[in-house]
Write a protein that holds these residues in place. Sequence first.
Motif, PDB file in Angstrom:
ATOM      1  N   GLU A 183       0.833  -1.207   0.000  1.00  0.00           N
ATOM      2  CA  GLU A 183       0.000   0.000   0.000  1.00  0.00           C
ATOM      3  C   GLU A 183       0.869   1.259   0.000  1.00  0.00           C
ATOM      4  O   GLU A 183       0.591   2.217  -0.715  1.00  0.00           O
ATOM      5  CB  GLU A 183      -0.921  -0.011   1.220  1.00  0.00           C
ATOM      6  CG  GLU A 183      -1.893   1.154   1.254  1.00  0.00           C
ATOM      7  CD  GLU A 183      -2.861   1.081   2.424  1.00  0.00           C
ATOM      8  OE1 GLU A 183      -3.529   2.097   2.692  1.00  0.00           O
ATOM      9  OE2 GLU A 183      -2.943   0.016   3.073  1.00  0.00           O
ATOM     10  N   GLN A 184       1.935   1.247   0.798  1.00  0.00           N
ATOM     11  CA  GLN A 184       2.866   2.378   0.815  1.00  0.00           C
ATOM     12  C   GLN A 184       3.504   2.557  -0.560  1.00  0.00           C
ATOM     13  O   GLN A 184       3.630   3.682  -1.052  1.00  0.00           O
ATOM     14  CB  GLN A 184       3.951   2.145   1.877  1.00  0.00           C
ATOM     15  CG  GLN A 184       5.015   3.240   1.918  1.00  0.00           C
ATOM     16  CD  GLN A 184       6.153   2.900   2.874  1.00  0.00           C
ATOM     17  OE1 GLN A 184       6.070   1.959   3.665  1.00  0.00           O
ATOM     18  NE2 GLN A 184       7.227   3.663   2.802  1.00  0.00           N
ATOM     19  N   ARG A 218       2.300   1.762  -3.510  1.00  0.00           N
ATOM     20  CA  ARG A 218       1.334   2.354  -4.444  1.00  0.00           C
ATOM     21  C   ARG A 218       1.087   3.822  -4.130  1.00  0.00           C
ATOM     22  O   ARG A 218       0.958   4.655  -5.038  1.00  0.00           O
ATOM     23  CB  ARG A 218       0.025   1.570  -4.398  1.00  0.00           C
ATOM     24  CG  ARG A 218       0.111   0.181  -5.044  1.00  0.00           C
ATOM     25  CD  ARG A 218      -1.260  -0.450  -5.174  1.00  0.00           C
ATOM     26  NE  ARG A 218      -1.759  -0.854  -3.866  1.00  0.00           N
ATOM     27  CZ  ARG A 218      -1.636  -2.076  -3.351  1.00  0.00           C
ATOM     28  NH1 ARG A 218      -1.006  -3.015  -4.050  1.00  0.00           N
ATOM     29  NH2 ARG A 218      -2.127  -2.368  -2.170  1.00  0.00           N
ATOM     30  N   GLY A 219       1.035   4.149  -2.847  1.00  0.00           N
ATOM     31  CA  GLY A 219       0.793   5.532  -2.449  1.00  0.00           C
ATOM     32  C   GLY A 219       1.895   6.476  -2.882  1.00  0.00           C
ATOM     33  O   GLY A 219       1.672   7.690  -2.998  1.00  0.00           O
ATOM     34  N   HIS A 253       2.225  -1.990  -8.069  1.00  0.00           N
ATOM     35  CA  HIS A 253       2.566  -3.304  -7.537  1.00  0.00           C
ATOM     36  C   HIS A 253       1.819  -4.373  -8.312  1.00  0.00           C
ATOM     37  O   HIS A 253       0.614  -4.250  -8.564  1.00  0.00           O
ATOM     38  CB  HIS A 253       2.224  -3.421  -6.049  1.00  0.00           C
ATOM     39  CG  HIS A 253       2.541  -4.779  -5.494  1.00  0.00           C
ATOM     40  ND1 HIS A 253       1.574  -5.739  -5.258  1.00  0.00           N
ATOM     41  CD2 HIS A 253       3.731  -5.360  -5.197  1.00  0.00           C
ATOM     42  CE1 HIS A 253       2.162  -6.833  -4.814  1.00  0.00           C
ATOM     43  NE2 HIS A 253       3.468  -6.629  -4.768  1.00  0.00           N
TER      44      HIS A 253
END
Length: 371
Positions: A44-45, A47-48, A53
Amino acid sequence: MKILQALPALYSGGVERGTVEFAADLVKRGHESFVVSKGGPMAEQLRGQGSKHIFMPIHRKTPASFGQILPMRKLLLALKPDIVHVRSRMPAWIIFLALKSIPAHKRPAVVSTFHGMYSVNPYSAIMTRADHIIAVSRCVQDYVLNNYPVPEEKLTVIQRGVDVDAFRQRELTSQWLDRWFRQYPQLVDQKIIMMPGRISRWKGQLDFLTMMAQLVRERPDCHGIIVGGAEPGKEHFLEELEKERARLDLADKVSFLGQRNDMTNLYLLADVVCHMSTKPEPFGRTVTEALASGTPVVAYNRGGAAETLQACFREGLVPPDNIGDFAQTVSRLLDSEPPAIEIPYRFRLEAQTEATLQVYEKILKQPAYRT
């Protein structure tokens, strides 16, 4: 450039954190960043921060993983990356086998990073088949050259970099400190001696307990914290550590904190950070992170961790396995003025990114990769 990094998963760990930070730096510099793995909390990090990914179970060290060769081939043909950067052995095997059936003119260049001193066997040798190899320290470079028929010009040492500003340009907020001391009241008015790292026998937590037993006899104002979680299958070692803590009568002097997501704060909070791996560690990321925070580090004089201390803070070096000297060095640093610690440029994230991009560009200029 379009860059695909490949690693088993995105849980906690130096390789994972380094991959995510490097990916973010690539995006900042205008490159397209992709990461393929089985996923994990850090996806998630990733992608943020602007990377993409791609989920693929390429982590298992079993023949079942070879079922991912065809999906990987499809991914490489669809994505058309300029560079594939492999950071682990099983993903490397899957990628190299997938590339076999792709015409040479359609294949990306491949870079591998030796993040460790892998056991010397045909399984590990796959990492040497890349177009270029990166070693995370000089001791890893020597290990590769001494154990594999790799030409020296095919290998580059690039130290793992950290975002120094992210660690140093911070202050502990009163809200965080209030929560901390409510959770750990035993640490009020104590000198905090921190041992970061996952719970694993070779990481040296047993040595740390022995060192703390010696230290608190002379310094009752000290409290040790062991920060890191036990990986699946390693829970029995955590139980062994807890029994040893009790045997050494350290129940009120050493606390196990488990896995934390506020390490940048803990580095600032600690008075001294300890690195006590029982065998040479390839790099020792926690050493660089602590020093980047301005916190003194004490470590055994071996492996990649020692290379960092030799460059940044020689006062913290201790002869390997000499626990008595280790305790004395910790005590001496507690009584000293806070040191001015400078981080050479080669240990900074921007230096790592620039050096890695130079490797990529050098490979792509070779005739086989010119478009």
